[in-house]
Design a protein around this motif. Structure first.
Motif, PDB file in Angstrom:
ATOM      1  N   UNK A   1       0.852  -1.196   0.000  1.00 46.20           N
ATOM      2  CA  UNK A   1       0.000   0.000   0.000  1.00 46.20           C
ATOM      3  C   UNK A   1       0.885   1.243   0.000  1.00 46.20           C
ATOM      4  N   UNK A   2       0.659   2.149  -0.948  1.00 43.68           N
ATOM      5  CA  UNK A   2       1.485   3.332  -1.027  1.00 43.68           C
ATOM      6  C   UNK A   2       1.074   4.397  -0.029  1.00 43.68           C
ATOM      7  N   UNK A   3       1.963   5.355   0.150  1.00 43.30           N
ATOM      8  CA  UNK A   3       1.723   6.477   1.052  1.00 43.30           C
ATOM      9  C   UNK A   3       1.812   7.774   0.249  1.00 43.30           C
ATOM     10  N   UNK A   4       0.884   8.664   0.491  1.00 43.20           N
ATOM     11  CA  UNK A   4       0.877   9.952  -0.214  1.00 43.20           C
ATOM     12  C   UNK A   4       1.337  11.042   0.741  1.00 43.20           C
ATOM     13  N   UNK A   5       2.272  11.845   0.283  1.00 44.80           N
ATOM     14  CA  UNK A   5       2.778  12.956   1.097  1.00 44.80           C
ATOM     15  C   UNK A   5       3.116  14.134   0.205  1.00 44.80           C
ATOM     16  N   UNK A   6       3.413  15.276   0.839  1.00 45.73           N
ATOM     17  CA  UNK A   6       3.829  16.460   0.093  1.00 45.73           C
ATOM     18  C   UNK A   6       5.148  16.191  -0.634  1.00 45.73           C
ATOM     19  N   UNK A   7       5.318  16.886  -1.751  1.00 46.05           N
ATOM     20  CA  UNK A   7       6.557  16.789  -2.503  1.00 46.05           C
ATOM     21  C   UNK A   7       7.585  17.735  -1.878  1.00 46.05           C
ATOM     22  N   UNK A  12      13.762  15.778  -5.624  1.00 48.91           N
ATOM     23  CA  UNK A  12      14.028  16.293  -6.962  1.00 48.91           C
ATOM     24  C   UNK A  12      14.618  15.240  -7.894  1.00 48.91           C
ATOM     25  N   UNK A  13      15.651  14.533  -7.476  1.00 45.26           N
ATOM     26  CA  UNK A  13      16.346  13.605  -8.366  1.00 45.26           C
ATOM     27  C   UNK A  13      15.418  12.501  -8.853  1.00 45.26           C
ATOM     28  N   UNK A  14      14.707  11.870  -7.916  1.00 44.60           N
ATOM     29  CA  UNK A  14      13.838  10.764  -8.311  1.00 44.60           C
ATOM     30  C   UNK A  14      12.628  11.255  -9.094  1.00 44.60           C
ATOM     31  N   UNK A  61       7.357   1.997  -0.572  1.00 47.26           N
ATOM     32  CA  UNK A  61       8.740   1.676  -0.178  1.00 47.26           C
ATOM     33  C   UNK A  61       9.639   2.796  -0.708  1.00 47.26           C
ATOM     34  N   UNK A  62      10.615   2.488  -1.553  1.00 50.01           N
ATOM     35  CA  UNK A  62      11.483   3.528  -2.112  1.00 50.01           C
ATOM     36  C   UNK A  62      11.121   3.872  -3.547  1.00 50.01           C
ATOM     37  N   UNK A  63       9.998   3.359  -4.012  1.00 47.47           N
ATOM     38  CA  UNK A  63       9.608   3.573  -5.400  1.00 47.47           C
ATOM     39  C   UNK A  63       8.574   4.693  -5.508  1.00 47.47           C
ATOM     40  N   UNK A  64       8.817   5.623  -6.439  1.00 44.95           N
ATOM     41  CA  UNK A  64       7.874   6.702  -6.693  1.00 44.95           C
ATOM     42  C   UNK A  64       6.844   6.217  -7.711  1.00 44.95           C
ATOM     43  N   UNK A  65       5.590   6.176  -7.303  1.00 43.25           N
ATOM     44  CA  UNK A  65       4.534   5.577  -8.121  1.00 43.25           C
ATOM     45  C   UNK A  65       3.711   6.602  -8.896  1.00 43.25           C
ATOM     46  N   UNK A  66       3.664   7.831  -8.414  1.00 39.33           N
ATOM     47  CA  UNK A  66       2.838   8.820  -9.100  1.00 39.33           C
ATOM     48  C   UNK A  66       2.943  10.179  -8.452  1.00 39.33           C
TER      49      UNK A  66
END
Length: 331
Positions: A1-7, A12-14, A61-66
């Motif tokens: 399950x992903x987690x949504x947070x502020x950018x 920046x790099x990812x 985890x460490x993956x940016x999904x959206x």
């Protein structure tokens, strides 16, 4: 399950890697959403004081999904607009999660409606917004590329720069231009046309003009030129349905104004099917052999009941801005 947070800035790099398929445009987007000294505090402002776009990241985890970016308008009715949405192909569930998050968050803050525009080649995304996120399809907007700049003569005397004192007349002109059944959803108010005290902090360049009737001095048209990168410009024309104006001469005037500032640029004209002259403009642009480069479906989840390039072989699906090609070179 992903987690949504502020950018955050350290994303920046990812984030650049995630949207690298945008080529040169990804740097503009990163600067747009990350590099403003007011942004860290902006998230804590009440809705009626917000003036910058805000972005949220879906991470597993460490993956940016959206990633989703939402921006306020000047409306006292607290209308928001989803400007960009990135998610991996074939993962509509991630898009649903991001959209539902921002809708829930900003509705709780007092937003009465959220607008989104989706390219018509993404029917699955449109279906998802309607079935899973409570949006309703209301109309269309099209963007037309000016392939060759018109040399139509125009009378400089009828054009003048917009002044804040014109806001009431322009507001009435815009609202009268809407087809009646769209007015409850899309009408604007005076403050949406007035120059904001935060204009200097905006990411967009904007040039506004009005056309006056020579005899009565009444405002019969409003010309708005905007750019987010100072290379590609969007022209919006709002006119009274009761007067006959030469649209080609208005485009020539806009071209002249941009040429005074830039030698290299692209010009696009937006037509809106929810206005009484939208179809007429489309017919004229087809006759002019202008190229329609984008057809967007307009959706809203307003309680009143009346969001962008196709990328070949891209890892991510994007709801984004126009301008997939280089700007036109002018002399």
């Amino acid at each position: 399950m992903g987690k949504i947070r502020k950018l955050y800035y350290f994303d920046k790099k990812k984030t650049q890697e995630m949207i690298s398929f945008l080529n040169n445009e990804h740097d503009n987007y990163i600067n747009h959403i990350m590099f403003n000294p007011f942004l860290p505090l902006h998230y804590f402002l009440p809705l009626n004081l917000k003036f910058l776009p805000e972005s949220y990241l879906l991470k597993e985890d460490d993956e940016y999904k959206g990633l989703v970016t939402i921006a306020p308008t000047k409306s006292k009715y607290k209308r928001m607009e989803i400007q960009k949405l990135f998610f991996e192909e074939n993962t509509l569930s991630d898009a649903v999660e991001l959209i539902q998050f921002v809708v829930s968050k900003y509705k709780a803050m007092g937003a009465l409606s959220i607008l989104v525009k989706v390219d018509d080649y993404l029917p699955e995304l449109v279906t998802m917004l309607i079935s899973k996120c409570g949006f309703t399809q209301i109309s269309y907007e099209k963007f037309w590329r000016i392939n060759k700049f018109l040399e139509e003569p125009f009378d400089k005397k009828i054009f003048r720069p917009f002044r804040n004192s014109d806001a009431k007349a322009v507001t009435n002109l815009y609202n009268d231009s809407l087809l009646p059944h769209f007015r409850p959803l899309l009408s604007k108010e005076l403050k949406e046309f007035k120059e904001s005290m935060f204009k200097g902090l905006s990411y967009c360049s904007e040039y506004k003009y009005v056309i006056e009737d020579e005899k009565t001095k009444a405002i019969i048209a409003y010309v708005n030129i905007t750019s987010s990168d100072n290379e590609n410009y969007i022209l919006d024309i709002t006119q009274s349905a009761w007067v006959n104006l030469d649209i080609n001469s208005i485009i020539s005037f806009a071209t002249y104004q941009i040429k005074k500032r830039r030698k290299k640029f692209g010009l696009f004209v937006r037509t809106k099917r929810y206005t009484d002259l939208g179809e007429k403009y489309e017919e004229q642009f087809l006759n002019n052999k202008f190229e329609c480069i984008q057809n967007q479906i307009v959706l809203t989840n307003s309680s009143a009941r009346v969001l962008k390039e196709k990328q070949e072989n891209a890892k991510f699906t994007v709801l984004a801005d126009i301008f997939p090609t280089s700007p036109v070179i002018t002399q």
